[in-house]
Design a protein around this motif. Structure first.
Motif, PDB file in Angstrom:
ATOM      1  N   ARG A 181      47.225  -1.915  52.958  1.00 49.59           N
ATOM      2  CA  ARG A 181      46.447  -3.138  53.018  1.00 49.59           C
ATOM      3  C   ARG A 181      46.675  -3.530  51.720  1.00 49.59           C
ATOM      4  NH1 ARG A 181      42.315  -4.528  56.187  1.00 49.59           N
ATOM      5  NH2 ARG A 181      42.611  -6.388  55.107  1.00 49.59           N
ATOM      6  N   THR A 182      46.986  -2.734  50.526  1.00 46.67           N
ATOM      7  CA  THR A 182      47.532  -3.452  49.425  1.00 46.67           C
ATOM      8  C   THR A 182      48.717  -4.092  49.413  1.00 46.67           C
ATOM      9  OG1 THR A 182      46.518  -1.580  48.104  1.00 46.67           O
ATOM     10  CG2 THR A 182      47.999  -2.632  46.869  1.00 46.67           C
ATOM     11  N   LEU A 183      49.739  -3.368  50.283  1.00 46.81           N
ATOM     12  CA  LEU A 183      50.890  -4.140  50.419  1.00 46.81           C
ATOM     13  C   LEU A 183      51.008  -5.319  51.321  1.00 46.81           C
ATOM     14  CD1 LEU A 183      53.112  -0.825  51.471  1.00 46.81           C
ATOM     15  CD2 LEU A 183      53.349  -2.298  49.258  1.00 46.81           C
ATOM     16  N   THR A 184      50.042  -5.538  52.044  1.00 45.24           N
ATOM     17  CA  THR A 184      49.837  -6.660  53.024  1.00 45.24           C
ATOM     18  C   THR A 184      49.085  -7.874  52.543  1.00 45.24           C
ATOM     19  OG1 THR A 184      48.349  -5.717  54.452  1.00 45.24           O
ATOM     20  CG2 THR A 184      50.595  -5.391  55.061  1.00 45.24           C
ATOM     21  N   GLY A 185      47.784  -7.251  51.949  1.00 44.87           N
ATOM     22  CA  GLY A 185      46.696  -8.202  51.366  1.00 44.87           C
ATOM     23  C   GLY A 185      46.651  -8.407  50.013  1.00 44.87           C
ATOM     24  N   ALA A 210      38.577  -9.287  52.152  1.00 47.02           N
ATOM     25  CA  ALA A 210      38.320  -7.981  51.416  1.00 47.02           C
ATOM     26  C   ALA A 210      36.605  -7.495  51.994  1.00 47.02           C
ATOM     27  CB  ALA A 210      37.993  -8.489  49.902  1.00 47.02           C
ATOM     28  N   LEU A 211      35.872  -8.353  52.284  1.00 52.91           N
ATOM     29  CA  LEU A 211      34.511  -7.698  52.713  1.00 52.91           C
ATOM     30  C   LEU A 211      34.742  -7.070  54.111  1.00 52.91           C
ATOM     31  CD1 LEU A 211      32.213 -10.811  52.004  1.00 52.91           C
ATOM     32  CD2 LEU A 211      32.420  -8.805  50.946  1.00 52.91           C
ATOM     33  N   ARG A 212      35.815  -7.679  55.146  1.00 56.35           N
ATOM     34  CA  ARG A 212      36.031  -6.857  56.286  1.00 56.35           C
ATOM     35  C   ARG A 212      36.602  -5.644  55.884  1.00 56.35           C
ATOM     36  NH1 ARG A 212      37.201 -12.149  58.028  1.00 56.35           N
ATOM     37  NH2 ARG A 212      39.460 -11.803  57.596  1.00 56.35           N
ATOM     38  N   ALA A 213      37.423  -5.374  55.188  1.00 54.40           N
ATOM     39  CA  ALA A 213      38.133  -4.254  54.533  1.00 54.40           C
ATOM     40  C   ALA A 213      37.116  -3.011  53.992  1.00 54.40           C
ATOM     41  CB  ALA A 213      39.241  -4.559  53.602  1.00 54.40           C
ATOM     42  N   TYR A 214      36.333  -3.866  53.237  1.00 50.57           N
ATOM     43  CA  TYR A 214      35.247  -2.912  52.710  1.00 50.57           C
ATOM     44  C   TYR A 214      34.581  -2.177  53.792  1.00 50.57           C
ATOM     45  CZ  TYR A 214      31.039  -1.417  50.349  1.00 50.57           C
ATOM     46  OH  TYR A 214      29.941  -0.823  49.874  1.00 50.57           O
ATOM     47  N   ALA A 215      33.855  -3.111  54.515  1.00 53.86           N
ATOM     48  CA  ALA A 215      32.891  -2.749  55.839  1.00 53.86           C
ATOM     49  C   ALA A 215      33.720  -1.658  56.642  1.00 53.86           C
ATOM     50  CB  ALA A 215      32.594  -3.807  56.643  1.00 53.86           C
ATOM     51  N   SER A 216      34.958  -1.926  57.058  1.00 55.91           N
ATOM     52  CA  SER A 216      35.415  -1.076  58.030  1.00 55.91           C
ATOM     53  C   SER A 216      35.975   0.432  57.224  1.00 55.91           C
ATOM     54  CB  SER A 216      36.978  -1.643  58.415  1.00 55.91           C
ATOM     55  OG  SER A 216      37.814  -1.716  57.200  1.00 55.91           O
ATOM     56  N   SER A 217      36.215   0.458  56.000  1.00 53.73           N
ATOM     57  CA  SER A 217      36.553   1.501  55.302  1.00 53.73           C
ATOM     58  C   SER A 217      35.200   2.484  55.045  1.00 53.73           C
ATOM     59  CB  SER A 217      37.314   1.337  53.911  1.00 53.73           C
ATOM     60  OG  SER A 217      36.472   0.854  53.121  1.00 53.73           O
ATOM     61  N   LEU A 218      33.988   1.524  54.924  1.00 55.07           N
ATOM     62  CA  LEU A 218      32.741   2.176  54.673  1.00 55.07           C
ATOM     63  C   LEU A 218      32.330   2.790  56.268  1.00 55.07           C
ATOM     64  CD1 LEU A 218      30.188   2.870  53.129  1.00 55.07           C
ATOM     65  CD2 LEU A 218      29.322   0.518  53.684  1.00 55.07           C
ATOM     66  N   LEU A 219      32.486   2.108  56.986  1.00 56.47           N
ATOM     67  CA  LEU A 219      32.137   2.660  58.322  1.00 56.47           C
ATOM     68  C   LEU A 219      32.981   3.880  58.896  1.00 56.47           C
ATOM     69  CD1 LEU A 219      31.176  -0.527  60.337  1.00 56.47           C
ATOM     70  CD2 LEU A 219      29.620   1.111  59.293  1.00 56.47           C
ATOM     71  N   LEU A 220      34.287   3.640  58.621  1.00 57.73           N
ATOM     72  CA  LEU A 220      35.087   4.946  58.850  1.00 57.73           C
ATOM     73  C   LEU A 220      34.939   6.112  58.076  1.00 57.73           C
ATOM     74  CD1 LEU A 220      37.327   5.705  60.769  1.00 57.73           C
ATOM     75  CD2 LEU A 220      38.999   4.659  58.983  1.00 57.73           C
ATOM     76  N   THR A 221      34.551   5.913  56.771  1.00 56.42           N
ATOM     77  CA  THR A 221      34.018   6.972  55.927  1.00 56.42           C
ATOM     78  C   THR A 221      32.782   7.789  56.405  1.00 56.42           C
ATOM     79  OG1 THR A 221      35.165   5.988  53.996  1.00 56.42           O
ATOM     80  CG2 THR A 221      33.530   7.835  53.674  1.00 56.42           C
ATOM     81  N   LEU A 222      31.781   6.845  56.815  1.00 56.94           N
ATOM     82  CA  LEU A 222      30.703   7.380  57.593  1.00 56.94           C
ATOM     83  C   LEU A 222      30.730   7.945  58.663  1.00 56.94           C
ATOM     84  CD1 LEU A 222      28.218   4.380  56.563  1.00 56.94           C
ATOM     85  CD2 LEU A 222      28.354   6.759  55.285  1.00 56.94           C
ATOM     86  N   THR A 223      31.804   8.147  59.493  1.00 63.97           N
ATOM     87  CA  THR A 223      31.863   8.679  60.644  1.00 63.97           C
ATOM     88  C   THR A 223      32.545  10.149  60.498  1.00 63.97           C
ATOM     89  OG1 THR A 223      34.282   8.131  60.935  1.00 63.97           O
ATOM     90  CG2 THR A 223      32.462   6.500  62.076  1.00 63.97           C
ATOM     91  N   ASN A 224      32.477  10.703  59.212  1.00 63.93           N
ATOM     92  CA  ASN A 224      32.440  12.139  58.921  1.00 63.93           C
ATOM     93  C   ASN A 224      31.289  12.818  58.309  1.00 63.93           C
ATOM     94  OD1 ASN A 224      33.876  14.546  58.634  1.00 63.93           O
ATOM     95  ND2 ASN A 224      34.998  13.972  56.744  1.00 63.93           N
ATOM     96  N   PRO A 225      30.280  13.132  58.967  1.00 64.78           N
ATOM     97  CA  PRO A 225      29.070  13.669  58.426  1.00 64.78           C
ATOM     98  C   PRO A 225      29.219  15.120  57.886  1.00 64.78           C
ATOM     99  CG  PRO A 225      28.958  13.947  60.816  1.00 64.78           C
ATOM    100  CD  PRO A 225      30.432  12.943  60.465  1.00 64.78           C
ATOM    101  N   GLN A 226      30.150  15.423  58.084  1.00 62.71           N
ATOM    102  CA  GLN A 226      30.449  16.888  57.389  1.00 62.71           C
ATOM    103  C   GLN A 226      30.577  17.013  55.857  1.00 62.71           C
ATOM    104  OE1 GLN A 226      34.030  18.840  59.482  1.00 62.71           O
ATOM    105  NE2 GLN A 226      32.596  19.400  61.123  1.00 62.71           N
TER     106      GLN A 226
END
Length: 217
Positions: free
Chosen positions: A31-35, A121-137
Protein backbone atom coordinates in the motif's frame (compact mmCIF):
# COMPACT_ATOMS: atom_id res chain seq x y z
CA UNK A 1 10.00 -1.36 37.78
CA UNK A 2 9.24 2.35 37.38
CA UNK A 3 6.53 3.63 35.06
CA UNK A 4 9.11 4.98 32.61
CA UNK A 5 11.01 1.69 32.57
CA UNK A 6 7.78 -0.26 32.10
CA UNK A 7 6.81 1.99 29.18
CA UNK A 8 10.21 1.62 27.48
CA UNK A 9 10.24 -2.15 27.98
CA UNK A 10 6.69 -2.42 26.63
CA UNK A 11 7.65 -0.29 23.63
CA UNK A 12 10.51 -2.68 22.92
CA UNK A 13 8.09 -5.60 23.07
CA UNK A 14 5.71 -3.79 20.73
CA UNK A 15 8.55 -3.19 18.31
CA UNK A 16 9.58 -6.84 18.46
CA UNK A 17 6.00 -8.00 17.86
CA UNK A 18 5.49 -5.72 14.86
CA UNK A 19 8.89 -6.17 13.19
CA UNK A 20 8.54 -9.71 11.74
CA UNK A 21 7.26 -9.38 8.17
CA UNK A 22 3.94 -11.21 7.98
CA UNK A 23 0.82 -10.67 5.89
CA UNK A 24 0.16 -7.27 7.43
CA UNK A 25 3.73 -6.17 6.80
CA UNK A 26 3.43 -7.23 3.17
CA UNK A 27 0.14 -5.36 2.90
CA UNK A 28 1.72 -2.24 4.41
CA UNK A 29 4.65 -2.39 1.96
CA UNK A 30 2.39 -2.76 -1.05
CA UNK A 31 0.00 0.00 0.00
CA UNK A 32 2.94 2.32 0.56
CA UNK A 33 4.24 1.55 -2.93
CA UNK A 34 0.87 2.02 -4.61
CA UNK A 35 -0.71 4.76 -2.48
CA UNK A 36 2.17 6.56 -0.79
CA UNK A 37 3.19 6.97 2.85
CA UNK A 38 -0.29 8.05 3.99
CA UNK A 39 -1.74 4.71 2.91
CA UNK A 40 1.12 2.78 4.51
CA UNK A 41 0.82 4.67 7.80
CA UNK A 42 -2.94 4.09 7.80
CA UNK A 43 -2.28 0.35 7.59
CA UNK A 44 0.27 0.57 10.41
CA UNK A 45 -2.00 2.61 12.68
CA UNK A 46 -4.85 0.17 12.05
CA UNK A 47 -2.67 -2.77 13.09
CA UNK A 48 -1.39 -0.96 16.18
CA UNK A 49 -4.94 0.06 17.15
CA UNK A 50 -6.17 -3.51 16.86
CA UNK A 51 -3.31 -4.73 19.04
CA UNK A 52 -4.09 -1.97 21.56
CA UNK A 53 -7.76 -3.00 21.70
CA UNK A 54 -6.84 -6.59 22.48
CA UNK A 55 -4.19 -5.38 24.89
CA UNK A 56 -6.78 -3.38 26.82
CA UNK A 57 -9.14 -6.35 26.91
CA UNK A 58 -6.40 -8.52 28.39
CA UNK A 59 -5.06 -5.82 30.72
CA UNK A 60 -8.39 -4.73 32.18
CA UNK A 61 -9.56 -8.30 32.66
CA UNK A 62 -12.59 -8.12 30.40
CA UNK A 63 -13.08 -11.86 30.63
CA UNK A 64 -16.49 -11.93 28.96
CA UNK A 65 -15.26 -10.20 25.82
CA UNK A 66 -12.07 -12.26 25.57
CA UNK A 67 -13.96 -15.53 26.08
CA UNK A 68 -16.48 -14.52 23.43
CA UNK A 69 -13.70 -13.73 20.94
CA UNK A 70 -11.85 -16.96 21.70
CA UNK A 71 -15.08 -18.97 21.41
CA UNK A 72 -15.44 -17.73 17.84
CA UNK A 73 -11.78 -18.26 17.03
CA UNK A 74 -12.41 -20.45 13.97
CA UNK A 75 -14.98 -18.21 12.26
CA UNK A 76 -12.68 -15.24 12.77
CA UNK A 77 -9.75 -17.11 11.25
CA UNK A 78 -12.00 -18.03 8.32
CA UNK A 79 -12.96 -14.38 7.79
CA UNK A 80 -9.31 -13.32 7.99
CA UNK A 81 -8.25 -16.07 5.59
CA UNK A 82 -10.89 -15.20 3.02
CA UNK A 83 -10.00 -11.52 3.23
CA UNK A 84 -6.27 -12.22 2.81
CA UNK A 85 -7.01 -14.57 -0.08
CA UNK A 86 -9.16 -11.88 -1.69
CA UNK A 87 -6.41 -9.28 -1.29
CA UNK A 88 -3.84 -11.66 -2.71
CA UNK A 89 -5.90 -12.60 -5.75
CA UNK A 90 -6.85 -8.97 -6.37
CA UNK A 91 -3.20 -7.97 -6.22
CA UNK A 92 -2.23 -10.71 -8.67
CA UNK A 93 -4.97 -9.75 -11.11
CA UNK A 94 -4.44 -6.01 -10.87
CA UNK A 95 -2.90 -4.58 -14.01
CA UNK A 96 -0.05 -2.11 -13.92
CA UNK A 97 -1.16 1.49 -14.56
CA UNK A 98 -0.70 2.79 -18.08
CA UNK A 99 1.76 5.37 -16.78
CA UNK A 100 3.84 2.67 -15.16
CA UNK A 101 3.87 0.71 -18.39
CA UNK A 102 5.25 3.80 -20.12
CA UNK A 103 8.08 3.95 -17.62
CA UNK A 104 6.80 6.56 -15.16
CA UNK A 105 6.64 4.06 -12.27
CA UNK A 106 3.00 4.64 -11.40
CA UNK A 107 3.05 8.42 -11.62
CA UNK A 108 0.08 10.60 -12.41
CA UNK A 109 -0.43 12.92 -15.35
CA UNK A 110 1.86 15.52 -13.77
CA UNK A 111 4.66 12.99 -13.30
CA UNK A 112 4.11 12.67 -9.54
CA UNK A 113 3.81 9.35 -7.79
CA UNK A 114 0.23 8.48 -6.88
CA UNK A 115 -0.92 9.46 -3.39
CA UNK A 116 -3.99 8.04 -1.67
CA UNK A 117 -6.55 10.56 -0.42
CA UNK A 118 -8.08 10.88 3.04
CA UNK A 119 -10.97 8.56 2.18
CA UNK A 120 -8.55 5.93 0.88
CA UNK A 121 -6.44 6.23 4.04
CA UNK A 122 -9.52 5.75 6.21
CA UNK A 123 -10.47 2.65 4.24
CA UNK A 124 -6.93 1.29 4.61
CA UNK A 125 -7.04 1.98 8.35
CA UNK A 126 -10.43 0.30 8.78
CA UNK A 127 -9.46 -2.77 6.74
CA UNK A 128 -6.20 -3.33 8.65
CA UNK A 129 -7.95 -2.75 11.99
CA UNK A 130 -10.66 -5.28 11.20
CA UNK A 131 -8.12 -7.77 9.87
CA UNK A 132 -6.07 -7.43 13.06
CA UNK A 133 -9.16 -7.92 15.21
CA UNK A 134 -9.87 -11.26 13.53
CA UNK A 135 -6.99 -12.78 15.54
CA UNK A 136 -8.41 -13.10 19.07
CA UNK A 137 -5.44 -15.19 20.21
CA UNK A 138 -3.67 -11.84 20.56
CA UNK A 139 -5.52 -11.54 23.87
CA UNK A 140 -3.62 -14.56 25.19
CA UNK A 141 -0.32 -13.09 24.04
CA UNK A 142 -0.99 -9.79 25.80
CA UNK A 143 -2.21 -11.52 28.96
CA UNK A 144 1.13 -13.35 29.13
CA UNK A 145 2.93 -10.07 28.41
CA UNK A 146 1.23 -8.27 31.28
CA UNK A 147 1.98 -11.14 33.63
CA UNK A 148 5.66 -10.91 32.72
CA UNK A 149 6.07 -7.13 32.77
CA UNK A 150 3.80 -6.00 35.60
CA UNK A 151 5.41 -5.82 39.05
CA UNK A 152 4.24 -8.56 41.39
CA UNK A 153 1.29 -7.52 43.51
CA UNK A 154 1.17 -4.07 41.92
CA UNK A 155 -0.94 -4.66 38.84
CA UNK A 156 -3.41 -1.80 38.35
CA UNK A 157 -5.25 0.01 35.61
CA UNK A 158 -2.47 2.62 35.37
CA UNK A 159 0.15 -0.11 34.89
CA UNK A 160 -2.09 -1.80 32.33
CA UNK A 161 -2.54 1.43 30.37
CA UNK A 162 1.20 2.17 30.54
CA UNK A 163 1.98 -1.27 29.16
CA UNK A 164 -0.61 -0.99 26.37
CA UNK A 165 0.60 2.52 25.51
CA UNK A 166 4.20 1.32 25.34
CA UNK A 167 3.32 -1.59 23.07
CA UNK A 168 1.27 0.72 20.85
CA UNK A 169 4.09 3.27 20.55
CA UNK A 170 6.67 0.57 19.84
CA UNK A 171 4.46 -0.87 17.12
CA UNK A 172 3.87 2.58 15.60
CA UNK A 173 7.62 3.27 15.63
CA UNK A 174 8.20 0.16 13.54
CA UNK A 175 5.48 1.00 11.01
CA UNK A 176 6.77 4.56 10.65
CA UNK A 177 10.27 3.20 10.02
CA UNK A 178 9.02 0.66 7.48
CA UNK A 179 6.88 3.21 5.63
CA UNK A 180 9.76 5.70 5.53
CA UNK A 181 12.17 3.15 4.05
CA UNK A 182 9.66 1.94 1.46
CA UNK A 183 8.66 5.52 0.58
CA UNK A 184 12.28 6.45 -0.09
CA UNK A 185 12.76 3.35 -2.23
CA UNK A 186 9.43 3.95 -3.98
CA UNK A 187 10.83 6.79 -6.06
CA UNK A 188 13.64 4.59 -7.36
CA UNK A 189 11.62 1.47 -8.16
CA UNK A 190 10.82 1.02 -11.84
CA UNK A 191 7.60 -0.34 -13.27
CA UNK A 192 8.97 -3.85 -13.92
CA UNK A 193 10.26 -4.24 -10.37
CA UNK A 194 6.99 -2.90 -8.98
CA UNK A 195 5.05 -5.48 -10.98
CA UNK A 196 7.37 -8.19 -9.63
CA UNK A 197 6.81 -6.94 -6.07
CA UNK A 198 3.05 -6.99 -6.64
CA UNK A 199 3.28 -10.61 -7.77
CA UNK A 200 5.34 -11.60 -4.72
CA UNK A 201 3.01 -9.76 -2.34
CA UNK A 202 -0.05 -11.24 -4.05
CA UNK A 203 1.23 -14.81 -3.77
CA UNK A 204 2.28 -14.22 -0.15
CA UNK A 205 -1.06 -12.76 0.90
CA UNK A 206 -2.93 -15.57 -0.83
CA UNK A 207 -0.70 -18.16 0.87
CA UNK A 208 -1.31 -16.61 4.28
CA UNK A 209 -5.02 -16.58 3.50
CA UNK A 210 -5.02 -20.29 2.69
CA UNK A 211 -3.15 -21.01 5.95
CA UNK A 212 -5.76 -19.05 7.93
CA UNK A 213 -8.61 -20.87 6.18
CA UNK A 214 -7.02 -24.23 7.01
CA UNK A 215 -6.76 -23.18 10.67
CA UNK A 216 -10.49 -22.50 10.66
CA UNK A 217 -11.45 -25.88 9.21
Amino acid sequence: MSTASLFVTSAGVGLAIAAPVGPMGMLCIRRTLTGGPRAGLAIGFGIATGDAVYGLIAALGLVGISQFMLAYDRPLHLVAGLFLLYLGVRTLLQKAPAEAANGNGGSDANGKLAQVGRAGALRAYASSLLLTLTNPQTVIMFAALFTTLAPRGAFSSSIALTTVGGVFCGSIAWWCFLVTVVSLARHAIGSKLRVAIDRIVGFTLAAFGIVEIRRAL
